[in-house]
Design a protein around this motif. Structure first.
Motif, PDB file in Angstrom:
ATOM      1  N   UNK A   1       0.835  -1.204   0.000  1.00  0.00           N
ATOM      2  CA  UNK A   1       0.000   0.000   0.000  1.00  0.00           C
ATOM      3  C   UNK A   1       0.869   1.253   0.000  1.00  0.00           C
ATOM      4  N   UNK A   2       0.221   2.379  -0.312  1.00  0.00           N
ATOM      5  CA  UNK A   2       0.844   3.693  -0.198  1.00  0.00           C
ATOM      6  C   UNK A   2      -0.053   4.547   0.671  1.00  0.00           C
TER       7      UNK A   2
ATOM      8  N   UNK B   1       5.310   8.999  -4.561  1.00  0.00           N
ATOM      9  CA  UNK B   1       4.682  10.309  -4.584  1.00  0.00           C
ATOM     10  C   UNK B   1       5.036  11.002  -5.899  1.00  0.00           C
ATOM     11  N   UNK B   2       4.015  11.407  -6.656  1.00  0.00           N
ATOM     12  CA  UNK B   2       4.271  12.082  -7.937  1.00  0.00           C
ATOM     13  C   UNK B   2       4.721  13.526  -7.744  1.00  0.00           C
ATOM     14  N   UNK B   3       4.451  14.096  -6.580  1.00  0.00           N
ATOM     15  CA  UNK B   3       4.895  15.462  -6.290  1.00  0.00           C
ATOM     16  C   UNK B   3       5.588  15.507  -4.928  1.00  0.00           C
ATOM     17  N   UNK B   4       6.741  14.814  -4.794  1.00  0.00           N
ATOM     18  CA  UNK B   4       7.434  14.799  -3.507  1.00  0.00           C
ATOM     19  C   UNK B   4       7.938  16.189  -3.134  1.00  0.00           C
TER      20      UNK B   4
ATOM     21  N   UNK C   1       5.420   4.174   0.821  1.00  0.00           N
ATOM     22  CA  UNK C   1       4.995   2.777   0.696  1.00  0.00           C
ATOM     23  C   UNK C   1       4.972   2.125   2.076  1.00  0.00           C
ATOM     24  N   UNK C   2       3.994   1.224   2.304  1.00  0.00           N
ATOM     25  CA  UNK C   2       3.958   0.475   3.559  1.00  0.00           C
ATOM     26  C   UNK C   2       3.401  -0.922   3.333  1.00  0.00           C
TER      27      UNK C   2
ATOM     28  N   UNK D   1       3.902  -1.362   8.650  1.00  0.00           N
ATOM     29  CA  UNK D   1       5.271  -0.846   8.651  1.00  0.00           C
ATOM     30  C   UNK D   1       5.576  -0.161   7.333  1.00  0.00           C
ATOM     31  N   UNK D   2       6.199   1.021   7.400  1.00  0.00           N
ATOM     32  CA  UNK D   2       6.650   1.701   6.193  1.00  0.00           C
ATOM     33  C   UNK D   2       7.839   0.957   5.609  1.00  0.00           C
ATOM     34  N   UNK D   3       7.965   1.051   4.290  1.00  0.00           N
ATOM     35  CA  UNK D   3       9.012   0.321   3.573  1.00  0.00           C
ATOM     36  C   UNK D   3      10.336   1.060   3.787  1.00  0.00           C
ATOM     37  N   UNK D   4      11.122   0.504   4.685  1.00  0.00           N
ATOM     38  CA  UNK D   4      12.382   1.103   5.097  1.00  0.00           C
ATOM     39  C   UNK D   4      13.376  -0.020   5.321  1.00  0.00           C
ATOM     40  N   UNK D   5      14.628   0.211   4.960  1.00  0.00           N
ATOM     41  CA  UNK D   5      15.640  -0.826   5.151  1.00  0.00           C
ATOM     42  C   UNK D   5      16.976  -0.200   5.516  1.00  0.00           C
TER      43      UNK D   5
END
Length: 159
Positions: free
Chosen positions: A17-18, A49-52, A113-114, A148-152
């Motif tokens: 998901x986002x 995000x298309x407009x970060x 992303x999560x 959880x957010x997508x983080x590594x």
């Protein structure tokens, strides 16, 4: 002769998901270091995000009985872009199979992303003004869930 140690990651590489993440919210996700004992040298976060806009600050907190505890690393900040955003050149000793909390705080709202359905209380969120990460993760009014957010984290292991 210089031998570069292999770099392995732990955390999440993908999500299902986002979600829009508000500014001034310190997010922390609990991950077991499956990369091995070595040096954490990179933190990454996945934006969709298309407009970060704005910047993101990242860091690492110690595990305190299943909750984020003392700050181990304030990795600094980087400009948000779409896709993976990284802070490199870090130097934090980490131990194999130990739990760590990978954290971030956004200067402006962005879509991140999560992954849903993670372990209970594996994501904590609390209001925290953007800037240097607090020395101790604030537990007062902390909200927790299983997304959880997508983080590594990248870890150099070996000699």
């Amino acid at each position: 002769i210089t031998v570069n140690a292999p770099v392995t990651t732990f955390g999440l590489n993908t999500g299902n998901r986002t979600g829009s993440v508000s500014q001034n919210r310190l997010q922390a996700m609990r991950f077991q270091n499956t990369a091995g004992t070595g040096t954490l040298n990179k933190l990454e976060l996945s934006f969709n995000d298309t407009t970060p806009n704005g910047k993101v600050r990242m860091g690492v907190y110690a595990d305190n009985n299943g909750a984020p505890g003392a700050r181990l690393l304030n990795a600094g900040e980087v400009t948000v872009t779409n896709g993976w955003v990284a802070i490199s050149g870090l130097n934090l000793g980490v131990t194999s199979n130990t739990y760590y909390w990978l954290a971030f705080n956004l200067q402006s709202a962005n879509s991140v992303r999560y992954q849903t359905g993670q372990a209970s209380r594996s994501h904590y969120q609390v209001y925290s003004t953007y800037g240097t990460l607090p020395a101790q993760y604030p537990q007062s009014r902390a909200y927790y869930n299983t997304n959880q957010y997508v983080m590594r984290a990248g870890v150099s292991v070996g000699p």
